[in-house]
Design a protein around this motif. Sequence first.
Motif, PDB file in Angstrom:
ATOM      1  N   ILE A  83       0.877  -1.171   0.000  1.00 29.48           N
ATOM      2  CA  ILE A  83       0.000   0.000   0.000  1.00 29.48           C
ATOM      3  C   ILE A  83       0.908   1.212   0.000  1.00 29.48           C
ATOM      4  O   ILE A  83       1.729   1.364   0.897  1.00 29.48           O
ATOM      5  CB  ILE A  83      -0.927   0.051   1.232  1.00 29.48           C
ATOM      6  CG1 ILE A  83      -1.870  -1.153   1.268  1.00 29.48           C
ATOM      7  CG2 ILE A  83      -1.740   1.342   1.237  1.00 29.48           C
ATOM      8  CD1 ILE A  83      -2.757  -1.200   2.513  1.00 29.48           C
ATOM      9  N   ASP A  84       0.761   2.076  -1.001  1.00 29.22           N
ATOM     10  CA  ASP A  84       1.627   3.239  -1.111  1.00 29.22           C
ATOM     11  C   ASP A  84       0.855   4.483  -0.689  1.00 29.22           C
ATOM     12  O   ASP A  84       0.091   5.053  -1.474  1.00 29.22           O
ATOM     13  CB  ASP A  84       2.139   3.389  -2.550  1.00 29.22           C
ATOM     14  CG  ASP A  84       3.262   4.402  -2.653  1.00 29.22           C
ATOM     15  OD1 ASP A  84       3.435   5.196  -1.710  1.00 29.22           O
ATOM     16  OD2 ASP A  84       3.963   4.403  -3.681  1.00 29.22           O
ATOM     17  N   MET A  85       1.034   4.875   0.550  1.00 28.09           N
ATOM     18  CA  MET A  85       0.303   6.029   1.069  1.00 28.09           C
ATOM     19  C   MET A  85       0.797   7.344   0.471  1.00 28.09           C
ATOM     20  O   MET A  85       0.136   8.372   0.619  1.00 28.09           O
ATOM     21  CB  MET A  85       0.414   6.080   2.596  1.00 28.09           C
ATOM     22  CG  MET A  85      -0.252   4.915   3.297  1.00 28.09           C
ATOM     23  SD  MET A  85      -0.138   5.067   5.104  1.00 28.09           S
ATOM     24  CE  MET A  85      -0.952   3.555   5.618  1.00 28.09           C
ATOM     25  N   PHE A  86       1.950   7.305  -0.187  1.00 25.11           N
ATOM     26  CA  PHE A  86       2.490   8.527  -0.783  1.00 25.11           C
ATOM     27  C   PHE A  86       2.290   8.560  -2.302  1.00 25.11           C
ATOM     28  O   PHE A  86       2.664   9.534  -2.946  1.00 25.11           O
ATOM     29  CB  PHE A  86       3.979   8.658  -0.459  1.00 25.11           C
ATOM     30  CG  PHE A  86       4.271   8.703   1.008  1.00 25.11           C
ATOM     31  CD1 PHE A  86       3.790   9.739   1.792  1.00 25.11           C
ATOM     32  CD2 PHE A  86       4.999   7.699   1.617  1.00 25.11           C
ATOM     33  CE1 PHE A  86       4.051   9.778   3.155  1.00 25.11           C
ATOM     34  CE2 PHE A  86       5.266   7.728   2.981  1.00 25.11           C
ATOM     35  CZ  PHE A  86       4.788   8.763   3.749  1.00 25.11           C
ATOM     36  N   GLY A  87       1.733   7.495  -2.847  1.00 25.34           N
ATOM     37  CA  GLY A  87       1.588   7.437  -4.298  1.00 25.34           C
ATOM     38  C   GLY A  87       0.249   6.891  -4.733  1.00 25.34           C
ATOM     39  O   GLY A  87       0.169   5.995  -5.584  1.00 25.34           O
ATOM     40  N   ALA A  88      -0.832   7.405  -4.138  1.00 28.16           N
ATOM     41  CA  ALA A  88      -2.168   6.946  -4.510  1.00 28.16           C
ATOM     42  C   ALA A  88      -2.433   7.250  -5.982  1.00 28.16           C
ATOM     43  O   ALA A  88      -1.994   8.272  -6.521  1.00 28.16           O
ATOM     44  CB  ALA A  88      -3.220   7.614  -3.641  1.00 28.16           C
ATOM     45  N   GLN A  89      -3.140   6.336  -6.630  1.00 30.46           N
ATOM     46  CA  GLN A  89      -3.447   6.493  -8.053  1.00 30.46           C
ATOM     47  C   GLN A  89      -4.441   7.634  -8.257  1.00 30.46           C
ATOM     48  O   GLN A  89      -5.524   7.627  -7.674  1.00 30.46           O
ATOM     49  CB  GLN A  89      -4.033   5.185  -8.595  1.00 30.46           C
ATOM     50  CG  GLN A  89      -4.359   5.183 -10.074  1.00 30.46           C
ATOM     51  CD  GLN A  89      -3.123   5.325 -10.950  1.00 30.46           C
ATOM     52  OE1 GLN A  89      -2.025   5.022 -10.521  1.00 30.46           O
ATOM     53  NE2 GLN A  89      -3.311   5.791 -12.161  1.00 30.46           N
ATOM     54  N   PRO A  90      -4.103   8.640  -9.057  1.00 29.34           N
ATOM     55  CA  PRO A  90      -5.059   9.724  -9.315  1.00 29.34           C
ATOM     56  C   PRO A  90      -6.237   9.219 -10.138  1.00 29.34           C
ATOM     57  O   PRO A  90      -6.146   8.207 -10.838  1.00 29.34           O
ATOM     58  CB  PRO A  90      -4.225  10.749 -10.095  1.00 29.34           C
ATOM     59  CG  PRO A  90      -3.150   9.937 -10.749  1.00 29.34           C
ATOM     60  CD  PRO A  90      -2.838   8.830  -9.791  1.00 29.34           C
ATOM     61  N   LEU A  91      -7.329   9.930 -10.049  1.00 25.06           N
ATOM     62  CA  LEU A  91      -8.540   9.524 -10.752  1.00 25.06           C
ATOM     63  C   LEU A  91      -8.464   9.923 -12.218  1.00 25.06           C
ATOM     64  O   LEU A  91      -8.449  11.101 -12.560  1.00 25.06           O
ATOM     65  CB  LEU A  91      -9.764  10.169 -10.094  1.00 25.06           C
ATOM     66  CG  LEU A  91     -11.111   9.870 -10.769  1.00 25.06           C
ATOM     67  CD1 LEU A  91     -11.385   8.376 -10.793  1.00 25.06           C
ATOM     68  CD2 LEU A  91     -12.231  10.616 -10.055  1.00 25.06           C
ATOM     69  N   ASN A  92      -8.418   8.909 -13.091  1.00 20.80           N
ATOM     70  CA  ASN A  92      -8.556   9.113 -14.525  1.00 20.80           C
ATOM     71  C   ASN A  92      -9.897   8.534 -14.941  1.00 20.80           C
ATOM     72  O   ASN A  92     -10.130   7.339 -14.811  1.00 20.80           O
ATOM     73  CB  ASN A  92      -7.426   8.410 -15.287  1.00 20.80           C
ATOM     74  CG  ASN A  92      -6.105   9.115 -15.127  1.00 20.80           C
ATOM     75  OD1 ASN A  92      -6.037  10.331 -15.234  1.00 20.80           O
ATOM     76  ND2 ASN A  92      -5.054   8.363 -14.857  1.00 20.80           N
ATOM     77  N   GLN A  93     -10.779   9.367 -15.436  1.00 24.40           N
ATOM     78  CA  GLN A  93     -12.153   8.952 -15.729  1.00 24.40           C
ATOM     79  C   GLN A  93     -12.252   8.433 -17.164  1.00 24.40           C
ATOM     80  O   GLN A  93     -13.012   8.935 -17.987  1.00 24.40           O
ATOM     81  CB  GLN A  93     -13.099  10.133 -15.482  1.00 24.40           C
ATOM     82  CG  GLN A  93     -13.059  10.586 -14.024  1.00 24.40           C
ATOM     83  CD  GLN A  93     -13.577  11.996 -13.823  1.00 24.40           C
ATOM     84  OE1 GLN A  93     -13.285  12.898 -14.601  1.00 24.40           O
ATOM     85  NE2 GLN A  93     -14.352  12.198 -12.765  1.00 24.40           N
ATOM     86  N   ILE A  94     -11.481   7.377 -17.454  1.00 23.25           N
ATOM     87  CA  ILE A  94     -11.311   6.942 -18.848  1.00 23.25           C
ATOM     88  C   ILE A  94     -11.518   5.453 -19.067  1.00 23.25           C
ATOM     89  O   ILE A  94     -11.536   5.006 -20.220  1.00 23.25           O
ATOM     90  CB  ILE A  94      -9.901   7.301 -19.359  1.00 23.25           C
ATOM     91  CG1 ILE A  94      -8.826   6.562 -18.549  1.00 23.25           C
ATOM     92  CG2 ILE A  94      -9.668   8.809 -19.330  1.00 23.25           C
ATOM     93  CD1 ILE A  94      -7.408   6.728 -19.106  1.00 23.25           C
ATOM     94  N   TYR A  95     -11.708   4.664 -18.030  1.00 22.68           N
ATOM     95  CA  TYR A  95     -11.572   3.213 -18.195  1.00 22.68           C
ATOM     96  C   TYR A  95     -12.850   2.550 -18.682  1.00 22.68           C
ATOM     97  O   TYR A  95     -13.961   2.957 -18.335  1.00 22.68           O
ATOM     98  CB  TYR A  95     -11.087   2.568 -16.896  1.00 22.68           C
ATOM     99  CG  TYR A  95      -9.715   3.064 -16.531  1.00 22.68           C
ATOM    100  CD1 TYR A  95      -8.624   2.762 -17.336  1.00 22.68           C
ATOM    101  CD2 TYR A  95      -9.512   3.889 -15.437  1.00 22.68           C
ATOM    102  CE1 TYR A  95      -7.360   3.244 -17.045  1.00 22.68           C
ATOM    103  CE2 TYR A  95      -8.251   4.375 -15.132  1.00 22.68           C
ATOM    104  CZ  TYR A  95      -7.177   4.052 -15.945  1.00 22.68           C
ATOM    105  OH  TYR A  95      -5.924   4.546 -15.666  1.00 22.68           O
TER     106      TYR A  95
END
Length: 858
Positions: A83-95
Motif C-alpha cells: 500500500i503506497d500512502m504517498f503514491g495513490a493512483q489519481p482519478l482518470n475517468q477513462i476506463y
Amino acid sequence: MDSDWGQRSSQELMSRYVSKETGYKVPKEGWRICLAHEFKEKRKPFQAKDVSLSNIFKHVGLGVRYLKWWYKKTKIEKKAPFIDMFGAQPLNQIYGAPLGGIGGGTITRGWRGEFCRWQLNPGMYHYKTVNTNQFTVCLRRDGNTVYQQVLSVEHPPAFQSWNWGYCGEYAFYHALYPRAWTVYDLPGQNVTLTCRQISPIIPHDYQDSSLPVAVFVWDVENRNDFTLDVSIMFTMLNGSGLKDDESGGHWNEPFHLEKDGEAVMGVVLHHCTTVNPYTLCMAARHQPDQVISHQTAFSPKGTGSGLWSDLITDGRLDSPTGSSKPTAKGESVCAALAVSCSVPAQSRNTLEFSLSWDMPEFTFGSRERQHCRRYTRYFGSGGDASPSLSHYALTHYTQWERSIEEWQTPILQDGSLPSWYKSALFNELYFVADGGTVWTELPEDADVSGGLRSEDGGLPAQPDIIKEFGRFAYLEGQEYRMYNTYDVHFYASFALIMLWPKLALSLQYDIAGAVVQQDPTVRLHLMNGQCSAVKTKNVVPHDIGDPDDEPWQRSNAYLIHDTADWKDLNLKFVLQVYRDFHLTQDAQYLQDMWPICVAVMDSEKKFDLDGDGLIENSGYPDQTYDGWTVTGPSAYCGGLWLASLCVMCKMATLLEKQDSCLEYRDMLDRGSAAFDKLLWNGTYYNYDSSKRNFSNSVMSDQCAGHWFLKASGLGEGEYQAFPKEKIQRALKSVFDLNVMSFAGGQMGAVNGMRPEGVPDRSSVQSDEVWIGVVYGLAATMIHEGMRDEGLRTAEGCYRTVWEKLGMAFQTPEAYSEKNIYRSLAYMRPLSVWAMQLALNASHVDQSTSAQTKAAEQS
C-alpha cells in the motif's frame, strides 16, 4: 447512463442503435456514455492531510513507522509497497471493460478507445495510454479514398501525419461486461461502425474463461446508394508503454494459421524481456470476400506518414514477408493489421479481429519459482500459443456470446429489476479478471498444508479440486496489493461461489492449508510498534501474499496490524465454509473443512474474556474496519461470532458430531443472551458496549452475521441467532439514518451514523461509504423482505460511482460525502452478487408461498 449528452446527434445515434431497426443491436441495459462526455466532479485520492487533527494525533506513531518502512522498501529494496500512502493512483475517468479471460493478465481499453491499463505481469499494474494502439477506418469509392480517420477523440503528439480528433459527439460507448460496444457515426459519410468487444468470461466454464484473448467484431453499415470499400486498420506497439519496450531484442513476424477449414492471419509481436517474456498477437479471420494485409514493423517515432500513406493509397498495407530485425537498445517497434471488404449500397458487412497475449509461465517479484498459467493446460507452455489462441477465439467467439446471452438474458429481461442494477451486477464483475488475477496450475511439489495431513488436522498435500481446477488468487485492490485478502473476500466471494464455484472452493482449500501452518519469523507491526510472528498457527491469514514477493509461500503481506488478534477472520472462514457447502452440496468439501473450522473456532474462543459466550474486541481496530477502534462486545464481530456458532451447530449435525453440536449450542444460547443484553438498545445494535462517546453509533454493517445465515439458507427456526423482529428493526434504523439521512439519501449508506442523524467522524473510516458493504447491506434487506429499501440503498452507490464520479471499471473501496475517494479498483464491490442471491431466494420464497396458497384454496 442517465446523463445529459448535450448533442442531438449522439442521442439519435443511441436511440437508433438500441432499437430493433438495426441488424447489430446494442443491448438496452448496461453503462452508456457519449465519447464527448466530460465528468464535472474531479475527486482526489485520500491522503494523510485529509485526516482530522484528532485522528492525526492518534496515528503519529503509525506514520513514523510507515515512513521508515516505505523508505526501506522503495529506496533500498527497490520494491513497490503493498500500500503506497504517498503514491495513490489519481482519478482518470477513462476506463472501459478490460480485455481477456480470468488469470492470464488483462489489458483495459478505455471508453474513448484508448489502450490504457495493463496487467500482464501478475498483480502489478501500470497506467499508460499507448497512443499507437488504435483502430483506423478507411473508406474508398470507385478506387479513391474519400475518408480516413483514426477512431480516437484524442490529439496526441504521436504520428502527426495521422488524422486524429474524431468528433466524440457522433459516438457512444456501451458496456455490459464481458462485452462492450462502441458505435461510431462517421460524419458526412452515411456510414456507421459498431465495434463489439468480447472477452471469454463465461460462468461455470473453466477452460475458455482462462484464455488471455479478446475479439473485436466490426459491423459496418453503409446507408449510401452506392458501394463502398471499407478497411479497418489495427495498430499495436510491441510492449505496453514501459521502459522495457526500448530494452532491445524485440521483433515481429507475420503468420498464417489454417485449421479445421478456418484460416487466420496476423502479426505476432515478440516481447523478449529477461523476466516474464511474452507475445502479443493481432489476427483476423480470413473470409472469401475480404483482404487481410499487414505491416510487420514500423517505428512509433516520427510522423507515421509511411503507414498512413500506405493505407490511404488503396485501403491495404504492403504485407512484407519475413520477420523484422530485433530492435536495438533504445528502439521500439509497432505492427499493423488491416482487413478490407466491400459493403454494397444499403447493406452491411462484418470484419473480425482478435488480440491475444501469451505469458505462459511467470515469476512473482521474488523470482523464486516459475508458475504456469491455467490456459497452458489447453495451449501449451512453450510461448508460441498466441496464433493458436487467436484462431480459437475467432472461431469460437459466437459460441461464447451464446453462452453469455443465456446467462445474462433472464436477468436482463426481468422487468421487476431496475436498469441500474443490471448494469451494476454485470459490470462490477470486471474485477474477477482485472483484479491482478492469477489462475495457475498447482506445482507438482506443492503441499497446500505444509506437510500436515488430514488425520492430523490438515489436508491432503494436493486436494483434488486444486489439482483439477488450479489455484486462484485476486488482489484486495489494484492499489492495495495483497492476494486473497480474506476479510474483504468475505464480501466479494459471492461472485465466485455463484459463477465459478470450483475456483471459490479451490481458494478455500488454500486458505485452509494456510490456517494450519505458521511462520514464526518476527517482524514489526506498524500500527502499535510491537513485534510478533508473521503467521500464527490455527488462525486464518489476512492474505496469501504480495505479488511483488512470493504469494502462497509467504502469507500476510499486510503488516500494519498483527491479524492473529483480529476477531473477524476466523469467523468469516467458518461462515464461508457452510455457505459454500449450502450452494454446492459438496460433501467432501464439508468433511475436509470441518477440522479446520474446529481449529479456528478454538482459537477464537480465547477472545471471550469473561466466559459469557460472547467474544470481545480489544480496544484497537481489530477487524476489517482497520482504522475504526472497537472495544468490548460489538455488533459486527459479536454478530459474526453468533452466526458462526450457528453454522457450527448445523455442520456438526450434518456430520453427526453430537458432542460438538451441544458445545456450540451452549455457547450460542449464552452468547445470544449477552449480545442482546449488552448491545440492543430498542431500535438497533450499538456499535460496541464500551459506553464511550461513540459506542452507540449506528453501524451500517451491524447485521453482517445474519446476512450470511440468510445467504446459507439459515437464520430461522433452530438455526437462528438473532430475533427476526430485531433484525428488521435494526435494518430500518440503518435505512432511515445511514442511508436516507446521509447525502440526501443519494449516496448509499455511510459506515457509521450518530443516532441524532450526523455521520460518525470518530475515525477515518466511520464517515466513509464502502461500496461493497452497501451491496451486502442491500442483500440483507432483500433477504428480510425490504426489497425496495435494499435497491434504493444500493442504487445510491452505483449512481455515485458510475454516473457522478466517473469511476467506471475502477470502483473504489470507499468515498466520503465530498471530495475524497480511497483505493481505486477494489475487490469488495463484487458483493453485488449477494444481492442477486437474495433476489433469487425471494423469488423462490414467493413461488413457494403462491403454491402453498393455491394448494390451500384447492
